[in-house]
Write a protein that holds these residues in place. Structure first.
Motif, PDB file in Angstrom:
ATOM      1  N   PHE A  84      32.815 -29.161  25.083  1.00 10.53           N
ATOM      2  CA  PHE A  84      32.599 -29.716  26.413  1.00 10.53           C
ATOM      3  C   PHE A  84      33.737 -29.251  27.168  1.00 10.53           C
ATOM      4  CE2 PHE A  84      30.437 -32.532  23.156  1.00 10.53           C
ATOM      5  CZ  PHE A  84      29.526 -33.172  23.982  1.00 10.53           C
ATOM      6  N   ASN A  86      35.491 -29.509  31.283  1.00 11.41           N
ATOM      7  CA  ASN A  86      35.707 -29.893  32.832  1.00 11.41           C
ATOM      8  C   ASN A  86      35.965 -28.938  33.885  1.00 11.41           C
ATOM      9  OD1 ASN A  86      38.181 -29.865  32.730  1.00 11.41           O
ATOM     10  ND2 ASN A  86      38.728 -32.026  32.375  1.00 11.41           N
ATOM     11  N   THR A  91      38.936 -28.290  27.542  1.00 15.59           N
ATOM     12  CA  THR A  91      37.814 -28.236  26.457  1.00 15.59           C
ATOM     13  C   THR A  91      37.962 -29.236  25.523  1.00 15.59           C
ATOM     14  OG1 THR A  91      38.536 -26.554  25.305  1.00 15.59           O
ATOM     15  CG2 THR A  91      37.268 -26.201  27.149  1.00 15.59           C
ATOM     16  N   TYR A 104      27.426 -38.979  24.751  1.00 21.51           N
ATOM     17  CA  TYR A 104      28.251 -38.847  25.804  1.00 21.51           C
ATOM     18  C   TYR A 104      27.709 -39.713  26.809  1.00 21.51           C
ATOM     19  CZ  TYR A 104      31.940 -36.635  29.112  1.00 21.51           C
ATOM     20  OH  TYR A 104      32.778 -36.371  29.622  1.00 21.51           O
ATOM     21  N   LEU A 144      32.594 -33.231  33.923  1.00 19.14           N
ATOM     22  CA  LEU A 144      31.952 -32.378  33.021  1.00 19.14           C
ATOM     23  C   LEU A 144      31.459 -31.192  33.679  1.00 19.14           C
ATOM     24  CD1 LEU A 144      31.501 -32.012  30.052  1.00 19.14           C
ATOM     25  CD2 LEU A 144      29.477 -33.533  30.191  1.00 19.14           C
ATOM     26  N   ILE A 147      28.312 -27.689  28.632  1.00 20.55           N
ATOM     27  CA  ILE A 147      28.426 -27.980  27.224  1.00 20.55           C
ATOM     28  C   ILE A 147      27.724 -26.651  26.259  1.00 20.55           C
ATOM     29  CG2 ILE A 147      27.744 -29.338  25.182  1.00 20.55           C
ATOM     30  CD1 ILE A 147      27.017 -31.596  27.537  1.00 20.55           C
TER      31      ILE A 147
END
Length: 183
Positions: A84, A86, A91, A104, A144, A147
């Motif tokens: 993940f 942002n 991460t 999530y 976020l 992914i």
């Protein structure tokens, strides 16, 4: 009546001494008007599976509207790694074991389902020091933005020994189910 997503998680176990334990948690997300459910083949090289931004597109979701994401490893043999990231470049990586799921959740308000910020400002990652929101210079939570999924056994996951052989892991692609709910 507005659509609702019901999420239920149940864990049961009977120990050797016949003691039984049961946990059941249920939550309802109101105002859900869009879902995306798909099965993807996750390669060992890794691939972006979700992008989040201010608009919707192919494989991209509006970060403000996403309320819930579930990633389920459909393999009975190999784990999956999820990374993940942002907007600040932070991460975090988690491993999803065989047959297991990772959830999530986005920010939402049950009384006002169309309010809330989705996955905006939902995580921060700090490598070496405890999280201290009162510390000088703390930038706060970031949005976020994407992914990446990688099947277990990829080179980035496992260390190599002196003869440059991988010590553990497999090199097989893995199927994963993705479920996303948004307002």
């Amino acid at each position: 009546m507005a659509p609702k997503l019901k999420v239920e998680i149940r864990e049961t176990i009977t120990l050797q001494n016949n003691n039984k334990y049961d946990a059941y948690n249920r939550y309802t997300l109101k105002g859900i008007n869009h879902i995306d459910k798909r099965i993807v083949r996750v390669p060992t090289t890794g691939t972006e599976i979700i992008a989040l931004s201010g608009s919707v597109g192919a494989g991209a979701f509006n970060e403000e509207n996403v309320r819930y994401m579930r990633f389920t490893n459909l393999s009975t043999f190999n784990p999956i790694m999820l990374e993940f990231k942002n907007e600040d470049g932070d991460t975090f990586v988690t491993k999803i074991g065989q047959g297991l799921s990772f959830i999530y959740s986005g920010d939402h308000n049950q009384d006002f389902p169309n309010s809330g910020s989705g996955v905006i400002n939902t995580f921060d990652a700090n490598e070496s020091t405890p999280l201290d929101i009162n510390a000088t210079g703390y930038a706060g939570l970031g949005d976020l933005v994407n992914i990446v999924a990688k099947a277990s056994g990829s080179a980035a996951e496992y260390a190599q020994d002196v003869d440059n052989y991988y010590l553990t892991g497999s090199v097989y692609n893995v199927d994963m189910e993705i479920f996303i709910a948004a307002i």
